[in-house]
Enzyme design. Structure first.
Site, PDB file in Angstrom:
ATOM      1  N   ASP A   1     -21.066 -21.078  -1.195  1.00  0.00           N
ATOM      2  CA  ASP A   1     -21.768 -19.861  -1.591  1.00  0.00           C
ATOM      3  C   ASP A   1     -22.585 -20.135  -2.867  1.00  0.00           C
ATOM      4  OD1 ASP A   1     -22.354 -17.130  -1.453  1.00  0.00           O
ATOM      5  OD2 ASP A   1     -20.608 -16.550  -2.657  1.00  0.00           O
TER       6      ASP A   1
ATOM      7  N   ASP B   1     -29.326 -21.806  -3.236  1.00  0.00           N
ATOM      8  CA  ASP B   1     -29.918 -20.590  -3.795  1.00  0.00           C
ATOM      9  C   ASP B   1     -30.948 -20.977  -4.857  1.00  0.00           C
ATOM     10  OD1 ASP B   1     -30.625 -18.247  -4.935  1.00  0.00           O
ATOM     11  OD2 ASP B   1     -28.610 -17.614  -5.504  1.00  0.00           O
TER      12      ASP B   1
HETATM   13  O1  G3H Z   1     -21.790 -14.306  -5.446  1.00  0.00           O
HETATM   14  C1  G3H Z   1     -20.795 -14.139  -6.102  1.00  0.00           C
HETATM   15  C2  G3H Z   1     -19.446 -14.256  -5.461  1.00  0.00           C
HETATM   16  O2  G3H Z   1     -18.790 -13.013  -5.536  1.00  0.00           O
HETATM   17  C3  G3H Z   1     -18.662 -15.359  -6.081  1.00  0.00           C
HETATM   18  O3  G3H Z   1     -18.295 -15.003  -7.371  1.00  0.00           O
HETATM   19  O4  G3H Z   1     -19.027 -16.931  -8.759  1.00  0.00           O
HETATM   20  O5  G3H Z   1     -17.286 -15.347  -9.575  1.00  0.00           O
HETATM   21  O6  G3H Z   1     -16.763 -16.965  -7.741  1.00  0.00           O
HETATM   22  P1  G3H Z   1     -17.827 -16.142  -8.441  1.00  0.00           P
HETATM   23  P1  13P Z   2     -20.055  -8.515  -3.613  1.00  0.00           P
HETATM   24  O1  13P Z   2     -19.945  -8.723  -5.081  1.00  0.00           O
HETATM   25  O2  13P Z   2     -20.770  -7.252  -3.298  1.00  0.00           O
HETATM   26  O3  13P Z   2     -18.724  -8.571  -2.916  1.00  0.00           O
HETATM   27  O4  13P Z   2     -20.955  -9.712  -3.013  1.00  0.00           O
HETATM   28  C1  13P Z   2     -20.390 -10.976  -2.786  1.00  0.00           C
HETATM   29  C2  13P Z   2     -21.427 -12.011  -2.477  1.00  0.00           C
HETATM   30  O5  13P Z   2     -22.578 -11.738  -2.226  1.00  0.00           O
HETATM   31  C3  13P Z   2     -20.974 -13.412  -2.486  1.00  0.00           C
HETATM   32  O6  13P Z   2     -22.028 -14.295  -2.318  1.00  0.00           O
HETATM   33 ZN    ZN Z   3     -23.876 -13.700  -3.168  1.00  0.00          ZN
END
Ligand code: G3H
Ligand code: 13P
Ligand code: ZN
Length: 335
Positions: free
Chosen positions: A98, A120
């Site tokens: 992610d 990204d």
């Molecule tokens: O895009 C954000 C996701 O909720 C992941 O959050 O970077 O705090 O693990 P994080």
């Molecule tokens: P939320 O913060 O709305 O759960 O989004 C999560 C997200 O987009 C992770 O990439």
């Molecule tokens: Zn995200």
């Protein structure tokens, strides 16, 4: 080099093809620890939903990249064992990076067994985003790993990147971006954002109970994008609904969440029936987990065994993931 195929993961290609045809969205749930991954697998197996397990670079730092890889592998084995025991069909599981922000991070994830990566480059100028995304696609596709790109900037915090100036995706750029980069899916910005404070109170109206009602998502932009590039897979980040019930439990049990507001579930339900085939949800899980833990400590202040408070948190997560699959994304029964 560990191939995701050896571990038992699938890439997202087939998942998205089926989701587009069936007018539903595949859930993409983030995990950082054992209880979260157990809850995701249990809920998705029991509701017979395909699932994308998401790892952010923050999660990699928190949980250790080697351990995460084996947690992913363990999730596959757990799913297979439970499927056999319960007489259920096995579900397809993708392991996805992610918000990857560099080529090197994406490459490292491909090498350690991820079946899908996000690059990204949305905070870069357009040409730099194209160049970076193209480089990741060229490498990932050699290993049959699928790639998600992003155009447009979400408000809120993405890992270490603070997007102060959000901007909606420009539909005019989408075809050019997809053609030049070769991405398999595209995250767009139509009003969602990360975290539990997606809109400022002054952007919202309030209902009779004082609950903030946010402005609707820009479905007109989504429609324009669908027109520009028919049948192409769109991704929605920042899709938590920030349930008032969870926020109330947190605040009634010593929490201090202020002005929290999410995306109403009916809007995510609508999006899931469109070209949006992947919906990212992290914050709702964090909220329900925190609510269960806070309530447990308030009710039973003498408890100190983590299983006593993380167990109920895991139960709350299972319920929430099942609800999303069955009643919001429409992915239940589509494994
Ligand atoms: O895009 C954000 C996701 O909720 C992941 O959050 O970077 O705090 O693990 P994080
Ligand atoms: P939320 O913060 O709305 O759960 O989004 C999560 C997200 O987009 C992770 O990439
Ligand atoms: Zn995200």
């Amino acid at each position: 080099m560990t191939s995701y195929k050896e571990l038992g993961f699938v890439n997202t290609r087939e998942m998205f093809k089926k989701a587009m045809a069936g007018k539903y969205a595949v859930p993409a749930y983030n995990f950082n620890n054992m209880e979260q991954i157990q809850a995701i697998i249990t809920a998705c197996l029991e509701s017979q939903s395909p699932v994308i397990l998401q790892v952010s670079s923050g999660a990699r730092k928190y949980a250790d990249q080697t351990l995460l890889k084996y947690m992913g592998q363990g999730a596959i084995e757990m799913m297979r064992t439970h499927a056999k025991e319960k007489g259920l069909k096995e579900i397809p599981i993708a392991l996805h990076l992610d918000h990857g922000d560099t080529f090197e991070l994406c490459k490292s994830c491909v090498e350690s067994g991820f079946s899908s990566v996000m690059i990204d480059g949305s905070h870069h100028p357009y040409d730099k985003n194209v160049e970076l995304t193209k480089q990741v696609v060229a490498y990932a596709h050699q290993h049959d790993v699928t790639v998600e790109g992003e155009l447009g900037i979400l408000a809120g915090i993405e890992d270490d990147v603070v997007a102060e100036k959000s901007s909606y995706t420009n539909p005019e750029e989408v075809v050019d971006f997809v053609q030049k980069t070769g991405v398999d899916s595209l995250a767009i910005s139509i009003g969602t954002s990360h975290g539990a404070n997606k809109f400022k109170p002054e952007q919202c109206t309030q209902n009779e109970d004082g609950v903030y009602i946010p402005p609707p998502l820009r479905f007109d932009i989504l429609e324009e994008i669908e027109k520009q590039i028919p049948g192409f897979t769109i991704v929605l980040h920042g899709s938590s609904s920030v349930p008032v019930e969870a926020v109330k439990i947190i605040n009634d049990n010593g929490g201090a969440l202020k002005d929290s507001v999410g995306i109403p579930e009916e809007q995510i339900r609508t999006a899931a029936q469109s070209a949006v085939c992947k919906v990212n949800i992290d914050s709702d899980g964090r909220l329900w987990m925190t609510a269960a833990v806070r309530k447990h400590f308030n009710d039973k202040p003498a408890d100190f065994d983590p299983r006593k408070y993380l167990g109920p948190a895991r139960v709350a997560l299972i319920e929430m993931y099942k609800h999303k699959n069955e009643s919001v994304l429409g992915s239940a029964g589509q494994a």
